[in-house]
Design a protein around this motif. Structure first.
Motif, PDB file in Angstrom:
ATOM      1  N   CYS A  22      63.564 -26.672  95.734  1.00 32.18           N
ATOM      2  CA  CYS A  22      64.267 -25.396  95.926  1.00 32.18           C
ATOM      3  C   CYS A  22      65.660 -25.461  95.309  1.00 32.18           C
ATOM      4  O   CYS A  22      66.328 -26.489  95.387  1.00 32.18           O
ATOM      5  CB  CYS A  22      64.416 -25.080  97.415  1.00 32.18           C
ATOM      6  SG  CYS A  22      62.863 -24.878  98.295  1.00 32.18           S
ATOM      7  N   THR A  23      66.092 -24.349  94.734  1.00 33.55           N
ATOM      8  CA  THR A  23      67.472 -24.292  94.263  1.00 33.55           C
ATOM      9  C   THR A  23      68.418 -24.081  95.439  1.00 33.55           C
ATOM     10  O   THR A  23      69.580 -24.443  95.368  1.00 33.55           O
ATOM     11  CB  THR A  23      67.678 -23.147  93.247  1.00 33.55           C
ATOM     12  OG1 THR A  23      67.345 -21.905  93.872  1.00 33.55           O
ATOM     13  CG2 THR A  23      66.829 -23.364  92.011  1.00 33.55           C
ATOM     14  N   CYS A 141      60.324 -16.616  97.041  1.00 33.79           N
ATOM     15  CA  CYS A 141      59.805 -16.947  95.702  1.00 33.79           C
ATOM     16  C   CYS A 141      60.594 -16.211  94.624  1.00 33.79           C
ATOM     17  O   CYS A 141      60.964 -16.804  93.603  1.00 33.79           O
ATOM     18  CB  CYS A 141      58.321 -16.579  95.594  1.00 33.79           C
ATOM     19  SG  CYS A 141      57.224 -17.595  96.594  1.00 33.79           S
ATOM     20  N   ILE A 142      60.861 -14.933  94.838  1.00 34.78           N
ATOM     21  CA  ILE A 142      61.614 -14.134  93.866  1.00 34.78           C
ATOM     22  C   ILE A 142      63.023 -14.697  93.685  1.00 34.78           C
ATOM     23  O   ILE A 142      63.514 -14.817  92.559  1.00 34.78           O
ATOM     24  CB  ILE A 142      61.654 -12.651  94.297  1.00 34.78           C
ATOM     25  CG1 ILE A 142      60.257 -12.038  94.157  1.00 34.78           C
ATOM     26  CG2 ILE A 142      62.680 -11.862  93.489  1.00 34.78           C
ATOM     27  CD1 ILE A 142      60.106 -10.675  94.811  1.00 34.78           C
ATOM     28  N   GLU A 143      63.668 -15.064  94.789  1.00 32.90           N
ATOM     29  CA  GLU A 143      65.019 -15.631  94.699  1.00 32.90           C
ATOM     30  C   GLU A 143      65.012 -16.926  93.882  1.00 32.90           C
ATOM     31  O   GLU A 143      65.899 -17.151  93.053  1.00 32.90           O
ATOM     32  CB  GLU A 143      65.573 -15.890  96.109  1.00 32.90           C
ATOM     33  CG  GLU A 143      65.896 -14.615  96.863  1.00 32.90           C
ATOM     34  CD  GLU A 143      66.198 -14.843  98.336  1.00 32.90           C
ATOM     35  OE1 GLU A 143      66.001 -15.972  98.849  1.00 32.90           O
ATOM     36  OE2 GLU A 143      66.631 -13.876  98.989  1.00 32.90           O
ATOM     37  N   GLU A 154      53.448 -19.976  91.128  1.00 28.08           N
ATOM     38  CA  GLU A 154      52.098 -19.958  91.718  1.00 28.08           C
ATOM     39  C   GLU A 154      52.135 -19.505  93.165  1.00 28.08           C
ATOM     40  O   GLU A 154      51.240 -18.784  93.620  1.00 28.08           O
ATOM     41  CB  GLU A 154      51.429 -21.325  91.601  1.00 28.08           C
ATOM     42  CG  GLU A 154      50.871 -21.614  90.234  1.00 28.08           C
ATOM     43  CD  GLU A 154      49.898 -20.553  89.729  1.00 28.08           C
ATOM     44  OE1 GLU A 154      48.967 -20.170  90.465  1.00 28.08           O
ATOM     45  OE2 GLU A 154      50.072 -20.097  88.586  1.00 28.08           O
ATOM     46  N   ALA A 155      53.155 -19.934  93.905  1.00 29.47           N
ATOM     47  CA  ALA A 155      53.283 -19.519  95.302  1.00 29.47           C
ATOM     48  C   ALA A 155      53.383 -17.997  95.393  1.00 29.47           C
ATOM     49  O   ALA A 155      52.729 -17.373  96.235  1.00 29.47           O
ATOM     50  CB  ALA A 155      54.499 -20.175  95.951  1.00 29.47           C
ATOM     51  N   ALA A 156      54.154 -17.394  94.507  1.00 27.90           N
ATOM     52  CA  ALA A 156      54.301 -15.933  94.502  1.00 27.90           C
ATOM     53  C   ALA A 156      52.962 -15.248  94.244  1.00 27.90           C
ATOM     54  O   ALA A 156      52.603 -14.278  94.931  1.00 27.90           O
ATOM     55  CB  ALA A 156      55.333 -15.502  93.467  1.00 27.90           C
ATOM     56  N   LYS A 157      52.210 -15.766  93.280  1.00 29.08           N
ATOM     57  CA  LYS A 157      50.892 -15.179  92.977  1.00 29.08           C
ATOM     58  C   LYS A 157      49.950 -15.292  94.173  1.00 29.08           C
ATOM     59  O   LYS A 157      49.223 -14.362  94.501  1.00 29.08           O
ATOM     60  CB  LYS A 157      50.266 -15.879  91.763  1.00 29.08           C
ATOM     61  CG  LYS A 157      50.950 -15.564  90.450  1.00 29.08           C
ATOM     62  CD  LYS A 157      50.302 -16.370  89.327  1.00 29.08           C
ATOM     63  CE  LYS A 157      51.137 -16.317  88.070  1.00 29.08           C
ATOM     64  NZ  LYS A 157      50.660 -17.242  87.037  1.00 29.08           N
ATOM     65  N   TYR A 181      64.726  -6.491  94.878  1.00 24.66           N
ATOM     66  CA  TYR A 181      64.995  -7.914  95.103  1.00 24.66           C
ATOM     67  C   TYR A 181      65.062  -8.696  93.797  1.00 24.66           C
ATOM     68  O   TYR A 181      65.612  -9.786  93.761  1.00 24.66           O
ATOM     69  CB  TYR A 181      63.922  -8.529  96.004  1.00 24.66           C
ATOM     70  CG  TYR A 181      64.038  -8.141  97.454  1.00 24.66           C
ATOM     71  CD1 TYR A 181      64.741  -8.934  98.356  1.00 24.66           C
ATOM     72  CD2 TYR A 181      63.442  -6.981  97.925  1.00 24.66           C
ATOM     73  CE1 TYR A 181      64.847  -8.581  99.693  1.00 24.66           C
ATOM     74  CE2 TYR A 181      63.540  -6.624  99.266  1.00 24.66           C
ATOM     75  CZ  TYR A 181      64.241  -7.428 100.138  1.00 24.66           C
ATOM     76  OH  TYR A 181      64.340  -7.073 101.469  1.00 24.66           O
ATOM     77  N   ARG A 182      64.507  -8.152  92.745  1.00 29.65           N
ATOM     78  CA  ARG A 182      64.502  -8.839  91.451  1.00 29.65           C
ATOM     79  C   ARG A 182      65.790  -8.600  90.656  1.00 29.65           C
ATOM     80  O   ARG A 182      66.001  -9.199  89.616  1.00 29.65           O
ATOM     81  CB  ARG A 182      63.299  -8.391  90.629  1.00 29.65           C
ATOM     82  CG  ARG A 182      61.974  -8.734  91.283  1.00 29.65           C
ATOM     83  CD  ARG A 182      60.792  -8.404  90.390  1.00 29.65           C
ATOM     84  NE  ARG A 182      59.534  -8.574  91.090  1.00 29.65           N
ATOM     85  CZ  ARG A 182      58.947  -9.737  91.350  1.00 29.65           C
ATOM     86  NH1 ARG A 182      59.508 -10.850  90.937  1.00 29.65           N
ATOM     87  NH2 ARG A 182      57.805  -9.795  92.009  1.00 29.65           N
ATOM     88  N   LEU A 183      66.634  -7.699  91.153  1.00 32.87           N
ATOM     89  CA  LEU A 183      67.839  -7.312  90.427  1.00 32.87           C
ATOM     90  C   LEU A 183      69.051  -8.130  90.848  1.00 32.87           C
ATOM     91  O   LEU A 183      69.142  -8.552  92.000  1.00 32.87           O
ATOM     92  CB  LEU A 183      68.140  -5.833  90.683  1.00 32.87           C
ATOM     93  CG  LEU A 183      67.057  -4.838  90.266  1.00 32.87           C
ATOM     94  CD1 LEU A 183      67.441  -3.438  90.717  1.00 32.87           C
ATOM     95  CD2 LEU A 183      66.845  -4.880  88.762  1.00 32.87           C
TER      96      LEU A 183
END
Length: 196
Positions: A22-23, A141-143, A154-157, A181-183
């Motif tokens: 994780c970051t 996952c998006i973060e 893969e976790a997101a999918k 959330y992607r922005l």
């Protein structure tokens, strides 16, 4: 001496995503708060858009305690927890024992008030809490993806295919709210006003 609340407070020390790089780490307390906020949102969507008359407070309370057993068990990684039905069943038993142990830390007069909030929460509300739980994982996952971490692709999918996200209310959230959330922060407000 009752230790229930002191144990619940330890959610902030339980880290999630144990097998993933994780970051930024995420604690059980952070996940629990986000799940409760999302469960509230899903119930309000259900009531406003789908003609339901559900109690948002019930969903929020279930979400606040939905992973409380992990205070005692830790966060078992998904590939292990769901490897096969035998492991899943054994883990359900361990979770139930952990929930009972937590409840035993309450005085007798308070136990009946808290017992209904630990565990699955029944069919109707449990489905919303599970969807909120998966949405919270998807947001994590998006973060991570936004930070350039492909470890979560893969976790997101996989999460997007989870049956709980087939709920119409979850589909509404995915369609209307998840894109923001992607922005980056400075674009979120602009996005909101462009859509209205």
């Amino acid at each position: 001496m009752a230790g229930f609340f002191a144990m619940i407070s330890r959610m902030k020390y339980i880290e999630r995503w144990g097998l993933m790089r994780c970051t930024r780490s995420e604690t059980l307390a952070e996940h629990t708060l986000e799940t409760a906020l999302l469960a509230h949102a899903l119930i309000e969507i259900a009531n406003a858009r789908f003609g339901k008359s559900l109690d948002p407070g019930r969903a929020v309370l279930l979400a606040l305690y939905h992973d409380s057993a992990e205070i005692l068990t830790g966060d078992l990684p998904t590939p292990v927890k769901y490897h096969d039905e035998g492991i899943r069943e054994a883990y359900r038993t361990i979770e139930k024992q952990a929930e009972e142990r937590l409840l035993s830390m309450l005085p007798d007069d308070l136990r009946p008030a808290f017992a209904p909030h630990l565990g699955e929460g029944g069919e109707e509300y449990g489905a919303y809490v599970k969807a909120a739980d998966k949405l919270s994982a998807l947001i994590k996952c998006i973060e991570e993806q936004k930070a350039g971490n492909r470890e979560f692709d893969e976790a997101a999918k996989t999460i997007l295919k989870h049956p709980s996200l087939a709920l119409p209310e979850a589909q509404t959230f995915l369609r209307e709210y998840l894109p923001a959330y992607r922005l980056p922060l400075d674009e979120v407000e602009r996005y909101v006003f462009q859509k209205s």
